[in-house]
Enzyme design. Structure first.
Site, PDB file in Angstrom:
ATOM      1  N   HIS A 193       1.721  -8.395  -4.142  1.00 43.01           N
ATOM      2  CA  HIS A 193       0.563  -7.755  -4.774  1.00 43.01           C
ATOM      3  C   HIS A 193       0.047  -6.690  -3.808  1.00 43.01           C
ATOM      4  CE1 HIS A 193      -3.177  -6.876  -6.529  1.00 43.01           C
ATOM      5  NE2 HIS A 193      -3.913  -7.611  -5.719  1.00 43.01           N
ATOM      6  N   CYS A 224      -5.307 -10.989 -10.046  1.00 44.03           N
ATOM      7  CA  CYS A 224      -4.184 -10.246  -9.447  1.00 44.03           C
ATOM      8  C   CYS A 224      -2.909 -11.081  -9.351  1.00 44.03           C
ATOM      9  CB  CYS A 224      -4.579  -9.723  -8.072  1.00 44.03           C
ATOM     10  SG  CYS A 224      -6.066  -8.728  -8.117  1.00 44.03           S
ATOM     11  N   ASN A 271      -4.883  -0.668  -5.641  1.00 44.19           N
ATOM     12  CA  ASN A 271      -4.731  -2.036  -6.137  1.00 44.19           C
ATOM     13  C   ASN A 271      -4.913  -2.015  -7.657  1.00 44.19           C
ATOM     14  OD1 ASN A 271      -5.112  -4.689  -6.941  1.00 44.19           O
ATOM     15  ND2 ASN A 271      -6.403  -5.254  -5.213  1.00 44.19           N
TER      16      ASN A 271
HETATM   17  C1  LIG Z   1     -12.721  -4.400   1.637  1.00 43.95           C
HETATM   18  C2  LIG Z   1     -12.080  -4.230   3.018  1.00 43.95           C
HETATM   19  C3  LIG Z   1     -11.157  -3.017   3.014  1.00 43.95           C
HETATM   20  C4  LIG Z   1     -13.169  -3.989   4.044  1.00 43.95           C
HETATM   21  O1  LIG Z   1     -12.571  -3.819   5.324  1.00 43.95           O
HETATM   22  P1  LIG Z   1     -13.113  -4.631   6.572  1.00 43.95           P
HETATM   23  O2  LIG Z   1     -12.376  -4.166   7.746  1.00 43.95           O
HETATM   24  O3  LIG Z   1     -13.040  -6.093   6.227  1.00 43.95           O
HETATM   25  O4  LIG Z   1     -14.585  -4.149   6.624  1.00 43.95           O
HETATM   26  P2  LIG Z   1     -15.900  -5.053   6.682  1.00 43.95           P
HETATM   27  O5  LIG Z   1     -16.218  -5.579   5.327  1.00 43.95           O
HETATM   28  O6  LIG Z   1     -15.730  -6.015   7.810  1.00 43.95           O
HETATM   29  O7  LIG Z   1     -16.945  -3.948   7.077  1.00 43.95           O
HETATM   30  C5  LIG Z   1     -16.899  -3.257   8.314  1.00 43.95           C
HETATM   31  C6  LIG Z   1     -17.909  -2.142   8.269  1.00 43.95           C
HETATM   32  O8  LIG Z   1     -17.433  -1.112   7.399  1.00 43.95           O
HETATM   33  C7  LIG Z   1     -18.400  -0.841   6.394  1.00 43.95           C
HETATM   34  N1  LIG Z   1     -17.724  -0.458   5.165  1.00 43.95           N
HETATM   35  C8  LIG Z   1     -17.384  -1.240   4.124  1.00 43.95           C
HETATM   36  N2  LIG Z   1     -16.787  -0.502   3.199  1.00 43.95           N
HETATM   37  C9  LIG Z   1     -16.741   0.757   3.665  1.00 43.95           C
HETATM   38  C10 LIG Z   1     -16.235   1.971   3.164  1.00 43.95           C
HETATM   39  N3  LIG Z   1     -15.645   2.046   1.966  1.00 43.95           N
HETATM   40  N4  LIG Z   1     -16.338   3.068   3.926  1.00 43.95           N
HETATM   41  C11 LIG Z   1     -16.918   3.040   5.129  1.00 43.95           C
HETATM   42  N5  LIG Z   1     -17.433   1.920   5.658  1.00 43.95           N
HETATM   43  C12 LIG Z   1     -17.332   0.794   4.942  1.00 43.95           C
HETATM   44  C13 LIG Z   1     -19.202  -2.100   6.272  1.00 43.95           C
HETATM   45  O9  LIG Z   1     -20.485  -1.851   5.741  1.00 43.95           O
HETATM   46  C14 LIG Z   1     -19.248  -2.568   7.701  1.00 43.95           C
HETATM   47  O10 LIG Z   1     -20.234  -1.856   8.372  1.00 43.95           O
HETATM   48  P3  LIG Z   1     -21.134  -2.586   9.471  1.00 43.95           P
HETATM   49  O11 LIG Z   1     -20.172  -3.041  10.535  1.00 43.95           O
HETATM   50  O12 LIG Z   1     -22.050  -1.506   9.903  1.00 43.95           O
HETATM   51  O13 LIG Z   1     -21.810  -3.723   8.753  1.00 43.95           O
HETATM   52  C15 LIG Z   1     -11.292  -5.490   3.450  1.00 43.95           C
HETATM   53  O14 LIG Z   1     -12.176  -6.534   3.723  1.00 43.95           O
HETATM   54  C16 LIG Z   1     -10.319  -5.939   2.415  1.00 43.95           C
HETATM   55  O15 LIG Z   1      -9.387  -5.243   2.089  1.00 43.95           O
HETATM   56  N6  LIG Z   1     -10.504  -7.162   1.917  1.00 43.95           N
HETATM   57  C17 LIG Z   1      -9.627  -7.701   0.920  1.00 43.95           C
HETATM   58  C18 LIG Z   1     -10.010  -7.113  -0.405  1.00 43.95           C
HETATM   59  C19 LIG Z   1      -8.962  -7.288  -1.432  1.00 43.95           C
HETATM   60  O16 LIG Z   1      -7.818  -7.145  -1.145  1.00 43.95           O
HETATM   61  N7  LIG Z   1      -9.401  -7.557  -2.644  1.00 43.95           N
HETATM   62  C20 LIG Z   1      -8.543  -7.701  -3.743  1.00 43.95           C
HETATM   63  C21 LIG Z   1      -7.824  -8.972  -3.659  1.00 43.95           C
HETATM   64  S1  LIG Z   1      -6.831  -9.102  -5.037  1.00 43.95           S
END
Ligand SMILES: CC(C)(COP(=O)(O)OP(=O)(O)OC[C@H]1O[C@@H](n2cnc3c(N)ncnc32)[C@H](O)[C@@H]1OP(=O)(O)O)[C@@H](O)C(=O)NCCC(=O)NCCS
Length: 391
Positions: free
Chosen positions: A257, A113, A287
């Site tokens: 980004h 990215c 994204n």
């Molecule tokens: C992926 C992302 C949106 C997840 O959000 P988060 O707030 O960190 O969520 P978590 O991973 O802590 O998960 C929290 C809960 O939601 C759940 N969950 C994850 N994805 C889910 C979805 N799509 N829908 C519903 N629930 C979801 C998890 O299983 C977890 O459940 P639990 O508490 O029962 O274990 C976030 O971590 C993120 O944006 N990270 C950066 C990713 C990124 O930008 N990548 C590209 C970089 S270039």
């Protein structure tokens, strides 16, 4: 020394829209969860016939129109992508062929990215040194083809699209003022996309890797990537501004980004600047990895957010781990191009494709006359040898 000015910009998003509600029919998620945790409402998905190269070509053709440059004046094409159709030929070579950019060197750049900012820095250095006069920098992705559509942690985030800028040499100070590029390979496993030939655990069958993720699809540790991103965005903006001798007060717009609106809000807080200094179009495009910054830039320009003499910062982060920022002095007003002029310019690409086809035919006839076996005969021969047990 020559200065590398952005004189053209263009983007292309596939027509097909995929809304959160439709993803909620595929995996256990909801529109509300996706929107509140990421800021994404919908993303675009490439049609079957569209490839990273065709998206890149559309964006590049639009950028050349704005720059009022003929493809034969382009001397360098860099495509930042993680979703090439082939390892080689590069996506950039395909774009070179589609454009008919007969005097251009072309290569792909892999920095996930952060790829667009890395490529912008490479191209502007090539102009600064006098190696080339004009270059096209493209970020293009078909992320939908490398997603595990059963993995709710990743499939909700990404979309397809392409964006491009044309850089032109000039004696007038300005253009790309400074860039900082960084990496930390120790975090490579936090966000990865294995190559086609990479299968360290063949006993699990061709479909699965050892980490349980489907082969050739993105694997991500969302929480850790989130933490990494929130720490590097504000740092790289500060570093690049110091390098350019500027402060955040001198900046009109930051085009980050587009990964997660919460990452952007956290960077704004750390820099103590209002969040609306960051341009965000995540809601509509998701994204798009290396394509997200140039796509957002085009939208910002269309919305009249940049005027001559404004300083704009691009900041990218992602797999590698990589992160990078550039600061650019903007000094162009978009030209008015009539529809007739646009259509006339488009005709160039029909000519470029016909010329490419003609070259292929000439090569085939040349090979035939020289007695080389045809591709069909070569395949028949390979089949015969493999059935004889020799392969
Ligand atoms: C992926 C992302 C949106 C997840 O959000 P988060 O707030 O960190 O969520 P978590 O991973 O802590 O998960 C929290 C809960 O939601 C759940 N969950 C994850 N994805 C889910 C979805 N799509 N829908 C519903 N629930 C979801 C998890 O299983 C977890 O459940 P639990 O508490 O029962 O274990 C976030 O971590 C993120 O944006 N990270 C950066 C990713 C990124 O930008 N990548 C590209 C970089 S270039």
């Amino acid at each position: 020394m020559k200065y590398a000015h952005i004189v053209g910009w263009g983007s292309y998003l596939p027509a097909k829209v995929l809304k959160n509600a439709e993803i909620a029919k595929m995996v256990d998620t909801t529109d509300e969860w996706i929107y509140t945790r990421t800021g994404i409402k919908e993303r675009r998905i490439a049609e079957e016939k569209e490839t990273t190269a065709t998206l890149a070509f559309e964006a590049a053709a639009r950028a050349l129109e704005v720059a009022d440059l003929h493809p034969s004046q382009v001397e360098l094409i860099i495509v930042a992508t993680s979703t090439p159709e082939y390892i080689f030929p590069s996506t950039a070579c395909r774009v070179q062929d589609y454009l008919g950019a007969t005097k251009a060197g072309a290569f792909d750049l892999s920095a996930a990215c952060s790829g667009f900012v890395y490529a912008l820095s490479m191209a502007s250095n090539a102009i600064n040194s006098g190696m080339v006069r004009n270059a096209i920098v493209i970020g293009a992705e078909t992320m939908s083809r490398v997603l595990d559509w059963h993995d709710r942690g990743t499939c909700i985030l990404f979309g397809d699209g392409a964006g491009a800028v044309v850089l032109r040499h000039s004696d007038v100070p300005g253009g790309v003022l400074a860039s900082t590029l960084r990496s930390d390979g120790s975090g490579g496993d936090l966000l990865s996309l294995p190559a086609v030939y990479h299968n360290p655990m063949p006993m699990l069958g061709p479909e699965y890797l050892h980490n349980g993720h489907k082969k050739n699809t993105i694997a991500m540790n969302g929480r850790q990537v989130f933490r990494f991103a929130t720490s590097v965005v504000s740092d790289s903006i500060e570093q690049v501004l110091t390098q350019a001798g500027l402060t955040v007060k001198d900046i009109s717009l930051i085009v980050p980004h587009q990964a997660n609106v919460r990452i952007i809000e956290s960077a704004a807080k750390k820099l103590k600047i209002p969040a609306d200094k960051f341009f965000v179009n995540l809601e509509r495009a998701g994204n798009t990895s290396a394509a997200s910054i140039p796509i957002a830039l085009c939208e910002a320009v269309d919305n009249g957010l940049l005027k001559p003499d404004d300083n704009v910062v691009f900041v990218g982060f992602g797999g590698g781990l990589t992160w990078a920022a550039s600061v650019v002095k903007w000094n162009v007003t978009p030209p008015k191009v009539s529809l007739a002029e646009r259509e006339w310019k488009r005709a160039r690409y029909i000519y470029a494709r016909s010329r490419s086809q003609a070259k292929k035919v000439i090569r085939r006839v040349g090979a035939y006359l020289a007695g080389s076996p045809t591709p069909k005969a070569r395949m028949k021969d390979a089949d015969r040898r493999s059935s004889n047990g020799k392969l």
